[in-house]
Design an enzyme around this catalytic site. Structure first.
Site, PDB file in Angstrom:
ATOM      1  N   GLU A   1      -5.525  -8.228  -0.634  1.00  0.00           N
ATOM      2  CA  GLU A   1      -6.246  -7.970   0.629  1.00  0.00           C
ATOM      3  C   GLU A   1      -7.700  -7.699   0.274  1.00  0.00           C
ATOM      4  O   GLU A   1      -7.996  -6.741  -0.457  1.00  0.00           O
ATOM      5  CB  GLU A   1      -5.674  -6.766   1.385  1.00  0.00           C
ATOM      6  CG  GLU A   1      -4.354  -7.034   2.050  1.00  0.00           C
ATOM      7  CD  GLU A   1      -3.888  -5.885   2.944  1.00  0.00           C
ATOM      8  OE1 GLU A   1      -4.727  -5.242   3.596  1.00  0.00           O
ATOM      9  OE2 GLU A   1      -2.661  -5.646   2.961  1.00  0.00           O
TER      10      GLU A   1
ATOM     11  N   GLU B   1       0.823  -1.227   0.000  1.00  0.00           N
ATOM     12  CA  GLU B   1       0.000   0.000   0.000  1.00  0.00           C
ATOM     13  C   GLU B   1       0.851   1.268   0.000  1.00  0.00           C
ATOM     14  O   GLU B   1       0.635   2.176   0.827  1.00  0.00           O
ATOM     15  CB  GLU B   1      -0.972  -0.011   1.186  1.00  0.00           C
ATOM     16  CG  GLU B   1      -2.015  -1.111   1.071  1.00  0.00           C
ATOM     17  CD  GLU B   1      -3.144  -1.018   2.096  1.00  0.00           C
ATOM     18  OE1 GLU B   1      -3.060  -0.219   3.046  1.00  0.00           O
ATOM     19  OE2 GLU B   1      -4.134  -1.769   1.925  1.00  0.00           O
TER      20      GLU B   1
HETATM   21  O1  AHR Z   1      -5.196  -5.914   6.886  1.00  0.00           O
HETATM   22  C1  AHR Z   1      -5.091  -4.776   7.700  1.00  0.00           C
HETATM   23  C2  AHR Z   1      -4.381  -3.643   7.002  1.00  0.00           C
HETATM   24  O2  AHR Z   1      -5.155  -3.200   5.936  1.00  0.00           O
HETATM   25  C3  AHR Z   1      -3.067  -3.961   6.358  1.00  0.00           C
HETATM   26  O3  AHR Z   1      -2.012  -3.878   7.251  1.00  0.00           O
HETATM   27  C4  AHR Z   1      -2.930  -2.907   5.318  1.00  0.00           C
HETATM   28  O4  AHR Z   1      -2.185  -3.333   4.210  1.00  0.00           O
HETATM   29  C5  AHR Z   1      -4.358  -2.548   4.975  1.00  0.00           C
HETATM   30  O5  AHR Z   1      -4.574  -1.187   5.037  1.00  0.00           O
END
Ligand code: AHR
Length: 499
Positions: A291, A172
């Protein structure tokens, strides 16, 4: 209501990459400590891993797990987590403002991943560190022997290389919250050079560059274009991250969020393919949706968190029934895009926005979202058939035409079985689903289960939720008819007749 799905093996989406059923373990909250690792637990094995958690992870059949972050990785020194535990430093983790003891590190994770039969997708720190730390970590993991880092690995107890194939170039990096946040140009250049060096160390690895952290990031689109301009020749996948929540308590709109996921995927693919055309390239960049999940129940817990604790309760969303239905529609959406989404990680796996929860003293338990993920992972292997679907639709404040029916069929690898995954989004009406065999021959129904009948806000903290048989399913002359209850996740497996 009536809906239909026509099967036709001539119009398949793709052979599904099993890594679409991946997940994620970050060093945060109680994912590692008291999650997968708790030496003083009555459930711990001789290595300190929780056996009850291992069993549940195995039930989910997760082929790849991303590690060690997440936001955490952007301030992490991987060297802190190797070598004798007594010598490992305690560090401030700035991402979550906790204390990381480093009692658990690389070797402990690699050993655990073997116990749960999973490969690892390793993220490198491109926040506070860069090319050197990344190439050294890769040498440590994958180089056989005879160099400083490969011999250090052997000295630390792993004679054979870990052979990690999939690597994330940071996490990210478009997000202002990220430690070492970068502009698209800054990140693109760093990822390009880091990727180049890593592929010189090991040409067999696959690299994932950071796309946008969410579809609504102000830099969305421009970020992808710039990063691809820099990294196209080095990388294999571009990442997408997306979390959903029903903050307005509008179930109909919430259950339509898979359309947002669909838009996100379609948009990023358009940008990848535009970059391909611009370069006259023969190489195609695929996607790693590394994610995705529901994340909003724990907003207050995050706000109330006191800094600098070890393994505090963080992001411990307790999922309800509507969350499970949404997760079902998101899984179907990923399958619909399995021609280009080759990796996806349910974020996360244990305790932190997770399908599996532990308490420090009690046994691990399954959240509501465990059930659709488990079934998709078990039966969603093979070839995704193009969903030729018809369904009545409804309108929400965000979407004009939301089909009540969300469905897809998967032909098993041995071509003996077809599995239909279907969600009925209607809160009021059941839906009569007609599945016609197309160019297949139906023999009989092997299994028909439904996840239905719960209040949308009901959770599985008492362990009462279960999949039950759906007896309202029949096959006649290559037509299957199934009654899908209001608000239901359904899995129907049909044995095929070769003749
Ligand atoms: O999964 C929780 C968080 O969400 C992770 O650390 C990050 O990559 C995202 O913002």
């Amino acid at each position: 209501m009536k809906g239909s799905l026509i099967l036709d093996t001539h119009t398949s989406v793709a052979k599904i990459d099993p890594r679409i059923f991946g997940s994620f373990i970050e060093h945060m909250g109680r994912a590692v400590y008291t999650g997968i690792y708790q030496p003083d637990s009555p459930y711990a094995d001789q290595d300190g891993y929780r056996k009850d958690v291992i069993d549940l992870v195995k039930e989910l059949n997760v082929p790849i797990i991303r590690y060690p972050g997440g936001n955490f990785v952007s301030g992490y020194n991987w060297e802190d987590g190797v070598g004798p535990v007594a010598n490992r430093p305690k560090r401030l983790d700035l991402a979550w403002r906790t204390v990381e003891t480093n009692e658990f590190g690389l070797h402990e994770f690699m050993k655990w991943s073997q116990k749960v039969n999973s490969d690892v997708s390793m993220a490198v720190n491109l926040g506070t560190r860069g090319l050197d730390a990344a190439r050294h970590l890769l040498e440590y993991c994958n180089f056989p022997q005879g160099t400083y880092y490969s011999d250090l690995r052997r000295q630390n107890g792993a004679e054979e290389p870990f052979n990690v194939k999939t690597w994330c170039l940071g996490n990210e990096m478009d997000g202002p919250w990220q430690i070492g946040h970068k502009t698209a140009d800054e990140y693109g250049r760093l990822a390009e050079e880091t990727g180049k060096a890593m592929k010189l160390v090991d040409p067999d690895i696959e690299l994932i560059a950071c796309g946008s952290s969410a579809l609504d990031m102000p830099t969305f689109g421009q970020w992808e274009q710039t990063v691809l301009d820099h990294t196209y020749d080095q990388i294999d996948y571009l990442s997408l991250h997306r979390y959903y929540g029903n903050r307005d308590n509008d179930t109909a709109n919430y259950l339509a969020q898979s359309l947002d996921m669909d838009d996100f995927i379609t948009g990023v693919l358009a940008i990848c393919d535009a970059a391909k055309a611009k370069r006259h390239s023969h190489k195609t960049i695929n996607l790693s949706f590394d994610e995705w999940n529901v994340w909003y129940h724990s907003d207050q817990q995050t706000a109330d968190n006191k800094p600098w604790q070890v393994a505090p309760h963080l992001l411990e969303d307790i999922y309800n029934f509507e969350d499970a239905l949404l997760v079902g529609t998101l899984l179907i959406t990923l399958l619909k895009h399995s021609d280009r989404v080759k990796i996806a990680c349910l974020a996360q796996l244990v305790n932190v926005i997770a399908p599996i929860m532990t308490s420090e003293n009690g046994k691990a338990w399954q959240q509501s979202i465990f059930f659709p993920f488990m079934q998709a992972s078990e039966y969603g292997r093979g070839t995704a058939l193009t969903p030729i679907q018809s369904s009545p639709t409804y309108e929400t404040k965000q979407f004009e035409q939301v089909p009540y029916l969300e469905s897809i069929a998967v032909l098993s690898e041995d071509q003996q079985t077809v599995t239909v995954f279907a969600v009925n989004r209607s809160a009021k009406e059941s839906l009569e689903l007609n599945v016609s065999a197309g160019n297949l021959n139906f023999d009989h129904v092997l299994m028909a289960t439904e996840f239905a009948g719960y209040d949308v806000k009901e959770t599985n903290e008492q362990g009462q939720m279960k999949l039950v048989n759906n007896s309202a399913v029949s096959v006649e002359a290559d037509n299957l008819t199934a009654q899908l209850k209001p608000l239901s996740w359904n899995v129907i497996r049909i044995a095929l007749n070769k003749a």
